[in-house]
Design an enzyme around this catalytic site. Sequence first.
Site, PDB file in Angstrom:
ATOM      1  CG  ASP A 157       5.297  -1.328   2.126  1.00  0.00           C
ATOM      2  OD1 ASP A 157       4.123  -1.265   2.560  1.00  0.00           O
ATOM      3  OD2 ASP A 157       5.865  -2.417   1.872  1.00  0.00           O
ATOM      4  CG  HIS A 158       0.694   3.676   5.056  1.00  0.00           C
ATOM      5  ND1 HIS A 158       1.293   3.987   6.252  1.00  0.00           N
ATOM      6  CD2 HIS A 158      -0.289   4.614   4.877  1.00  0.00           C
ATOM      7  CE1 HIS A 158       0.705   5.033   6.793  1.00  0.00           C
ATOM      8  NE2 HIS A 158      -0.261   5.443   5.971  1.00  0.00           N
ATOM      9  NE  ARG A 159       3.298  -4.215   2.744  1.00  0.00           N
ATOM     10  CZ  ARG A 159       3.855  -5.185   2.023  1.00  0.00           C
ATOM     11  NH1 ARG A 159       3.293  -6.398   2.008  1.00  0.00           N
ATOM     12  NH2 ARG A 159       4.950  -4.967   1.326  1.00  0.00           N
TER      13      ARG A 159
ATOM     14  CB  ILE B  72       7.333   3.846   6.285  1.00  0.00           C
ATOM     15  CG1 ILE B  72       8.633   3.058   6.080  1.00  0.00           C
ATOM     16  CG2 ILE B  72       7.637   5.299   6.633  1.00  0.00           C
ATOM     17  CD1 ILE B  72       9.474   3.549   4.919  1.00  0.00           C
TER      18      ILE B  72
ATOM     19  N   PRO C  43       0.848  -1.204   0.000  1.00  0.00           N
ATOM     20  CG  PRO C  43       0.008  -1.035   2.164  1.00  0.00           C
ATOM     21  CD  PRO C  43       0.754  -1.955   1.264  1.00  0.00           C
TER      22      PRO C  43
END
Length: 434
Positions: A406-408, A410, A232
């Site tokens: 990468d929102h998973r 960071i 994401p």
Amino acid sequence: MPIELKMPALSPTMEEGTLAKWLVKEGDTVKSGDLLAEIETDKATMEFEAIDEGVVSQILVAEGTDGVKVGTVIAVITGEGEDAGAKVAPAPTPATAEPKAEAPAPAPAPTPAAAPTPTPAAAPAASGDRIKASPLAKRLAAERGIDLSTITGTGPGGRIVKDDLDGAPAGAAASAPAQSTAAPAAAAAAPIAAPAAAGPIPDFGIPHEDTKLSGMRKTIARRLTESMQQSPHIYLTVDIRLDALLKLRGELNASLESRGVKLSVNDMLIKALAVALERVPACNVSFGGDVMRQYSRADISVAVSIPGGLITPIITDAGGKSMSKISTEMAELAAKAKEGKLQPSEYQGGTASISNMGMMGIKQFTAVINPPQAMIMAIGAGEKRPYVVDDALAIATVMSATGSFDHRAIDGADGALLMKTFKELVENPLGLVA
């Protein structure tokens, strides 16, 4: 005893390659160190050397064959005093059935029904003659209900290959597996199977020319599709004033001229990103499902455009190197990349990436993360813009930089802190030489 030459693994992640060119022929005598073939991986073309002495008695995989699995027997060498004319059956490997005349789809994703299906026999012709077709073509024909006896093969010796089936009318059997697939299973498989939906391309009667994809282009398509599907992305953009950095660059280049070094803006931005990652270690990470990997140094992958695709040579420990060292290494790596001579250790790895399209006049863009990295910095063009300087409107050289995260792995706040730190380093560049 005959020696089997197998497709080597030229990098830790290599699963298959293209046998681009044979440098020997059957009957040639070779010794250790002689070059045997050129093998194209997804990133470079590399030379394959002999480690044994003898005579090349058999070449089992023709040059130009792609999709050759690692471990496949590609040739046989016989030693002194052995019968060079004796044909040796290659040892069984996952891909030794026969040389592949066509490459697999860039991101193969068999449906639950198709995965365990054994290779069916070719449909017999009315005359009883054997139909020559690759195993993949046979399987696809069975799945689609296509009668192979009605297909004209374009592969070696008239063999029917996968491309020959595209556009062929399917029989009634083709729809059966899809109808019997349970809805939950189809829904679960959809994100993985999506890349295969890209082909074949319908023919609208427009003049065109089709070019077979290279291994590099297939890998780029597969990895970027996986990245967008699985990671994401969150995008954060800052505008950065470049005047101080450009002034410092001119001063440094004047002092480095006698050493033959000329810093580019990109060299300085590589350093700035590495230092920013060291100051904001929460962004120098990789997401691994149930683990988070924290890196203790910043290795920066730098996007370089080459014929047929893109490759990312790596400046290792960029935060600990001077900008002159980064400039020298970058020039050497870029030259090797364009010649296809990068070693796997020079382009595999990296903790974050930088992609600069400013030299092409691109003002702003977003870049796709290169897994398993968790961020990439996209650099736009530096241009004269109205800008507020010391509470007064002025003209300044400004660029836009966009970080993809990468929102998973960071959080938005950590990504924002990295962008703020990067901006401060570029606008106050003496911190890059301290």
